[in-house]
Write a protein that holds these residues in place. Structure first.
Motif, mmCIF file in Angstrom:
data_model
loop_
_atom_site.group_PDB
_atom_site.id
_atom_site.type_symbol
_atom_site.label_atom_id
_atom_site.label_comp_id
_atom_site.label_asym_id
_atom_site.label_seq_id
_atom_site.Cartn_x
_atom_site.Cartn_y
_atom_site.Cartn_z
ATOM 1 N N LEU A 1 0.822 -1.203 0.000
ATOM 2 C CA LEU A 1 0.000 0.000 0.000
ATOM 3 C C LEU A 1 0.861 1.260 0.000
ATOM 4 C CD1 LEU A 1 -2.752 1.404 0.252
ATOM 5 C CD2 LEU A 1 -2.542 1.144 2.724
ATOM 6 N N SER A 2 0.556 2.163 -0.900
ATOM 7 C CA SER A 2 1.214 3.463 -0.953
ATOM 8 C C SER A 2 0.153 4.541 -0.764
ATOM 9 C CB SER A 2 1.957 3.646 -2.270
ATOM 10 O OG SER A 2 2.560 4.916 -2.303
ATOM 11 N N ILE A 3 -0.148 4.825 0.495
ATOM 12 C CA ILE A 3 -1.208 5.782 0.822
ATOM 13 C C ILE A 3 -0.926 7.139 0.205
ATOM 14 C CG2 ILE A 3 -2.346 7.027 2.699
ATOM 15 C CD1 ILE A 3 -1.854 4.486 4.418
ATOM 16 N N ARG A 4 0.280 7.624 0.391
ATOM 17 C CA ARG A 4 0.625 8.957 -0.122
ATOM 18 C C ARG A 4 0.436 9.031 -1.640
ATOM 19 N NH1 ARG A 4 4.175 13.181 1.952
ATOM 20 N NH2 ARG A 4 4.551 14.612 0.250
ATOM 21 N N LEU B 1 -3.298 9.117 -2.509
ATOM 22 C CA LEU B 1 -3.880 10.415 -2.187
ATOM 23 C C LEU B 1 -3.415 11.487 -3.166
ATOM 24 C CD1 LEU B 1 -3.693 10.371 1.716
ATOM 25 C CD2 LEU B 1 -5.717 10.062 0.268
ATOM 26 N N VAL C 1 -11.178 10.822 3.610
ATOM 27 C CA VAL C 1 -10.545 9.577 4.047
ATOM 28 C C VAL C 1 -11.282 9.098 5.288
ATOM 29 C CG1 VAL C 1 -8.406 8.512 4.879
ATOM 30 C CG2 VAL C 1 -8.317 10.276 3.093
ATOM 31 N N VAL D 1 -6.964 4.513 8.102
ATOM 32 C CA VAL D 1 -6.028 5.595 7.773
ATOM 33 C C VAL D 1 -6.472 6.885 8.442
ATOM 34 C CG1 VAL D 1 -5.090 7.013 5.904
ATOM 35 C CG2 VAL D 1 -5.222 4.534 5.632
ATOM 36 N N THR E 1 -4.412 9.138 11.465
ATOM 37 C CA THR E 1 -4.095 10.571 11.419
ATOM 38 C C THR E 1 -4.577 11.299 12.659
ATOM 39 O OG1 THR E 1 -6.104 11.175 10.206
ATOM 40 C CG2 THR E 1 -4.156 10.605 8.896
ATOM 41 N N THR F 1 -3.685 -0.743 9.362
ATOM 42 C CA THR F 1 -4.677 -0.849 8.300
ATOM 43 C C THR F 1 -3.983 -1.299 7.017
ATOM 44 O OG1 THR F 1 -6.449 0.282 7.123
ATOM 45 C CG2 THR F 1 -4.498 1.589 7.634
ATOM 46 N N LEU G 1 -6.718 1.877 1.904
ATOM 47 C CA LEU G 1 -7.145 3.268 2.017
ATOM 48 C C LEU G 1 -8.638 3.310 1.726
ATOM 49 C CD1 LEU G 1 -6.599 6.314 2.254
ATOM 50 C CD2 LEU G 1 -6.135 6.299 -0.204
#
Length: 95
Positions: A2-5, A8, A20, A24, A28, A35, A38
């Motif tokens: 997973l590459s959340i950044r 997003l 979101v 995730v 924050t 998790t 996303l």
């Protein structure tokens, strides 16, 4: 992985209106929670659905199913999003 950044950033670059939610979002806010995806809620206007399709189109979105099952036929387009409410996807950037 997973590459959340990256996910997003893709949504932001296409001006997709979304929030979101899920793990995730909890992280924050300081929660110690692992998790593996996303979760987002997106605005369902025709314009925003078009932006969402455009944003994820290059990331090969597919329905997320059990690893031992063959992929299901899936068309990533505005009509699909208009006809459904919840999609559990996997992309080149992760689930």
């Amino acid at each position: 992985m997973l590459s959340i950044r990256a996910l997003l950033e893709v949504l932001h670059e296409e001006h997709v209106a979304f929030v979101v939610v899920g793990g995730v979002a909890a992280i924050t806010h300081g929660m110690n929670y692992v998790t593996f995806g996303l979760d987002i809620c997106y605005e369902r206007s025709a314009e925003n659905l078009s932006r969402l399709v455009q944003a994820l189109d290059g990331l090969a979105p597919q329905l997320r199913i059990a690893d031992d099952l063959p992929p299901l036929p899936f068309f990533w387009d505005v009509k699909t999003l208009q006809n459904g409410l919840n999609f559990t996807l996997v992309t080149d950037y992760g689930p």
